[in-house]
Design a protein around this motif. Sequence first.
Motif, PDB file in Angstrom:
ATOM      1  N   ASN A 290       1.594  -3.162  -5.540  1.00 37.39           N
ATOM      2  CA  ASN A 290       3.041  -3.084  -5.779  1.00 37.39           C
ATOM      3  C   ASN A 290       3.426  -1.772  -6.452  1.00 37.39           C
ATOM      4  O   ASN A 290       4.491  -1.192  -6.179  1.00 37.39           O
ATOM      5  N   ALA A 291       2.556  -1.286  -7.354  1.00 41.22           N
ATOM      6  CA  ALA A 291       2.851  -0.030  -8.038  1.00 41.22           C
ATOM      7  C   ALA A 291       2.858   1.140  -7.053  1.00 41.22           C
ATOM      8  O   ALA A 291       3.715   2.034  -7.142  1.00 41.22           O
ATOM      9  N   PHE A 292       1.943   1.140  -6.089  1.00 40.32           N
ATOM     10  CA  PHE A 292       1.943   2.202  -5.075  1.00 40.32           C
ATOM     11  C   PHE A 292       3.232   2.163  -4.251  1.00 40.32           C
ATOM     12  O   PHE A 292       3.787   3.204  -3.899  1.00 40.32           O
ATOM     13  N   THR A 293       3.682   0.948  -3.948  1.00 42.07           N
ATOM     14  CA  THR A 293       4.923   0.827  -3.168  1.00 42.07           C
ATOM     15  C   THR A 293       6.109   1.386  -3.947  1.00 42.07           C
ATOM     16  O   THR A 293       6.942   2.126  -3.385  1.00 42.07           O
ATOM     17  N   LEU A 294       6.209   1.037  -5.235  1.00 43.28           N
ATOM     18  CA  LEU A 294       7.309   1.550  -6.054  1.00 43.28           C
ATOM     19  C   LEU A 294       7.238   3.065  -6.187  1.00 43.28           C
ATOM     20  O   LEU A 294       8.275   3.755  -6.184  1.00 43.28           O
ATOM     21  N   LEU A 295       6.031   3.615  -6.305  1.00 42.85           N
ATOM     22  CA  LEU A 295       5.891   5.064  -6.425  1.00 42.85           C
ATOM     23  C   LEU A 295       6.315   5.757  -5.131  1.00 42.85           C
ATOM     24  O   LEU A 295       7.014   6.783  -5.165  1.00 42.85           O
ATOM     25  N   ARG A 296       5.933   5.207  -4.005  1.00 42.27           N
ATOM     26  CA  ARG A 296       6.304   5.817  -2.718  1.00 42.27           C
ATOM     27  C   ARG A 296       7.826   5.812  -2.535  1.00 42.27           C
ATOM     28  O   ARG A 296       8.409   6.795  -2.073  1.00 42.27           O
ATOM     29  N   VAL A 297       8.471   4.708  -2.926  1.00 46.17           N
ATOM     30  CA  VAL A 297       9.927   4.628  -2.773  1.00 46.17           C
ATOM     31  C   VAL A 297      10.623   5.636  -3.687  1.00 46.17           C
ATOM     32  O   VAL A 297      11.609   6.287  -3.290  1.00 46.17           O
ATOM     33  N   SER A 298      10.119   5.797  -4.900  1.00 47.44           N
ATOM     34  CA  SER A 298      10.766   6.719  -5.835  1.00 47.44           C
ATOM     35  C   SER A 298      10.622   8.177  -5.411  1.00 47.44           C
ATOM     36  O   SER A 298      11.466   9.025  -5.751  1.00 47.44           O
ATOM     37  N   LEU A 299       9.559   8.487  -4.672  1.00 46.35           N
ATOM     38  CA  LEU A 299       9.336   9.869  -4.242  1.00 46.35           C
ATOM     39  C   LEU A 299      10.057  10.199  -2.935  1.00 46.35           C
ATOM     40  O   LEU A 299      10.076  11.371  -2.527  1.00 46.35           O
ATOM     41  N   ALA A 300      10.604   9.185  -2.284  1.00 50.63           N
ATOM     42  CA  ALA A 300      11.318   9.421  -1.016  1.00 50.63           C
ATOM     43  C   ALA A 300      12.726   9.934  -1.320  1.00 50.63           C
ATOM     44  O   ALA A 300      13.728   9.218  -1.214  1.00 50.63           O
ATOM     45  N   THR A 301      12.821  11.183  -1.721  1.00 50.20           N
ATOM     46  CA  THR A 301      14.093  11.788  -2.102  1.00 50.20           C
ATOM     47  C   THR A 301      14.823  12.306  -0.863  1.00 50.20           C
ATOM     48  O   THR A 301      14.197  12.869   0.053  1.00 50.20           O
ATOM     49  N   ASP A 302      16.124  12.101  -0.865  1.00 44.79           N
ATOM     50  CA  ASP A 302      16.928  12.608   0.254  1.00 44.79           C
ATOM     51  C   ASP A 302      16.876  14.135   0.289  1.00 44.79           C
ATOM     52  O   ASP A 302      16.930  14.816  -0.751  1.00 44.79           O
ATOM     53  N   GLY A 303      16.804  14.685   1.451  1.00 44.71           N
ATOM     54  CA  GLY A 303      16.784  16.129   1.612  1.00 44.71           C
ATOM     55  C   GLY A 303      15.401  16.730   1.561  1.00 44.71           C
ATOM     56  O   GLY A 303      15.258  17.944   1.778  1.00 44.71           O
ATOM     57  N   VAL A 304      14.395  15.939   1.255  1.00 41.21           N
ATOM     58  CA  VAL A 304      13.020  16.443   1.209  1.00 41.21           C
ATOM     59  C   VAL A 304      12.358  16.151   2.544  1.00 41.21           C
ATOM     60  O   VAL A 304      12.398  15.014   3.023  1.00 41.21           O
ATOM     61  N   PRO A 305      11.781  17.148   3.196  1.00 42.36           N
ATOM     62  CA  PRO A 305      11.131  16.896   4.486  1.00 42.36           C
ATOM     63  C   PRO A 305      10.045  15.831   4.366  1.00 42.36           C
ATOM     64  O   PRO A 305       9.431  15.655   3.307  1.00 42.36           O
ATOM     65  N   ARG A 306       9.822  15.127   5.449  1.00 41.94           N
ATOM     66  CA  ARG A 306       8.845  14.045   5.438  1.00 41.94           C
ATOM     67  C   ARG A 306       7.424  14.537   5.098  1.00 41.94           C
ATOM     68  O   ARG A 306       6.727  13.886   4.321  1.00 41.94           O
ATOM     69  N   PRO A 307       6.977  15.696   5.647  1.00 40.62           N
ATOM     70  CA  PRO A 307       5.641  16.166   5.229  1.00 40.62           C
ATOM     71  C   PRO A 307       5.548  16.410   3.731  1.00 40.62           C
ATOM     72  O   PRO A 307       4.514  16.146   3.113  1.00 40.62           O
ATOM     73  N   ALA A 308       6.630  16.894   3.130  1.00 41.01           N
ATOM     74  CA  ALA A 308       6.626  17.119   1.684  1.00 41.01           C
ATOM     75  C   ALA A 308       6.577  15.795   0.934  1.00 41.01           C
ATOM     76  O   ALA A 308       5.900  15.674  -0.102  1.00 41.01           O
ATOM     77  N   GLN A 309       7.299  14.778   1.415  1.00 37.31           N
ATOM     78  CA  GLN A 309       7.242  13.458   0.779  1.00 37.31           C
ATOM     79  C   GLN A 309       5.834  12.874   0.838  1.00 37.31           C
ATOM     80  O   GLN A 309       5.342  12.295  -0.139  1.00 37.31           O
ATOM     81  N   GLN A 310       5.185  13.003   1.983  1.00 38.10           N
ATOM     82  CA  GLN A 310       3.824  12.493   2.114  1.00 38.10           C
ATOM     83  C   GLN A 310       2.863  13.236   1.194  1.00 38.10           C
ATOM     84  O   GLN A 310       1.977  12.631   0.572  1.00 38.10           O
ATOM     85  N   ALA A 311       3.045  14.559   1.084  1.00 38.04           N
ATOM     86  CA  ALA A 311       2.179  15.331   0.186  1.00 38.04           C
ATOM     87  C   ALA A 311       2.413  14.949  -1.268  1.00 38.04           C
ATOM     88  O   ALA A 311       1.471  14.848  -2.071  1.00 38.04           O
ATOM     89  N   LEU A 312       3.690  14.738  -1.627  1.00 37.50           N
ATOM     90  CA  LEU A 312       3.993  14.305  -2.994  1.00 37.50           C
ATOM     91  C   LEU A 312       3.313  12.979  -3.323  1.00 37.50           C
ATOM     92  O   LEU A 312       2.738  12.810  -4.402  1.00 37.50           O
ATOM     93  N   PHE A 313       3.384  12.042  -2.388  1.00 40.64           N
ATOM     94  CA  PHE A 313       2.763  10.751  -2.641  1.00 40.64           C
ATOM     95  C   PHE A 313       1.242  10.880  -2.764  1.00 40.64           C
ATOM     96  O   PHE A 313       0.623  10.227  -3.615  1.00 40.64           O
ATOM     97  N   GLN A 314       0.627  11.726  -1.929  1.00 39.45           N
ATOM     98  CA  GLN A 314      -0.811  11.925  -2.008  1.00 39.45           C
ATOM     99  C   GLN A 314      -1.230  12.525  -3.348  1.00 39.45           C
ATOM    100  O   GLN A 314      -2.312  12.226  -3.868  1.00 39.45           O
ATOM    101  N   VAL A 315      -0.376  13.357  -3.907  1.00 41.61           N
ATOM    102  CA  VAL A 315      -0.684  13.942  -5.208  1.00 41.61           C
ATOM    103  C   VAL A 315      -0.468  12.939  -6.331  1.00 41.61           C
ATOM    104  O   VAL A 315      -1.346  12.729  -7.181  1.00 41.61           O
ATOM    105  N   PHE A 316       0.687  12.283  -6.345  1.00 45.10           N
ATOM    106  CA  PHE A 316       1.026  11.405  -7.472  1.00 45.10           C
ATOM    107  C   PHE A 316       0.275  10.077  -7.445  1.00 45.10           C
ATOM    108  O   PHE A 316       0.115   9.453  -8.487  1.00 45.10           O
TER     109      PHE A 316
END
Length: 289
Positions: free
Chosen positions: A236-262
């Motif tokens: 559940n914590a991973f799901t909440l983290l992924r949702v919080s990092l899905a910022t509008d205006g950020v390209p999808r590859p950048a969102q995926q990279a952010l999640f992989q880092v955090f």
Amino acid sequence: MSVRNQFKLLLGGLAAHRSGGAPPAAQSAMREFLDRSRLIAALIFLVTVVAIVLISSAGMTTTHLAVLPGQLATVRVAASAPFSYKSDEKTRAAQEQFLRRVPPVYRLDSEPLRRFESAARELLTQLAVYAASRQGAPAPTLSLTRTTPLAAIADAFNARGPYHVTADELTALLSAGDAKARATIFENGLATLRDLYAEGVADSALATVGSGSAVVFQIARPDGEVGTRPVQSLENAFTLLRVSLATDGVPRPAQQALFQVFRQGLVPNVVFDRAATAAREAEAARTLQ
């Protein structure tokens, strides 16, 4: 040979020894008397029964019975008057059963968050320096990142903990925006991690919960007080983290990279507190009657 016959022989031998040998007629008369006398037979029977009872009950009292715990008693002891006493065996068994029902106490470990937050801020600073040094230069392609300074930045980040970030992922992070935008995204991710760590993240080995639900633990606060509180599962914590990092205006590859880092900074922080658990068990044992 029966006891009665032995007793007859004993009496006959004693009589013969005292008289120096009785005539055969006297011995025959005495033997005839012993054979026919019911009084002598009853006396021999009573002596035999009394001897058996005394031998069987020698050393056995109600205070010191030769019975071990868990062994079936060979005798039945009944009290003539009601009484009460403290049973050490029953007290020990009740304490063990009661202590097994005392829930364990856990504590929240914030050291993984502190270590990751320090590494993430250093990574953000190095990305800003790298981006500033390449102003006006073409953006690095994924095929060239393994030979650029981004590889050294990734190696430096990985060396600060059990992390694994690639130069390709750092290239994707640079596409999230300028230094200010990246700082905002990083602060948002770190704030989410702080909230999750404050609530508690439990390992799936401790408790398995469904999606969207939480499990309750006994958590020891820094002041020593123990309270019941819900914690999040790691899934559940991973799901909440992924949702919080899905910022509008950020390209999808950048969102995926952010999640992989955090996601590497999110680990179970609900740790078993042995000292607090022992203290709680001792307190429960004192209240047991």
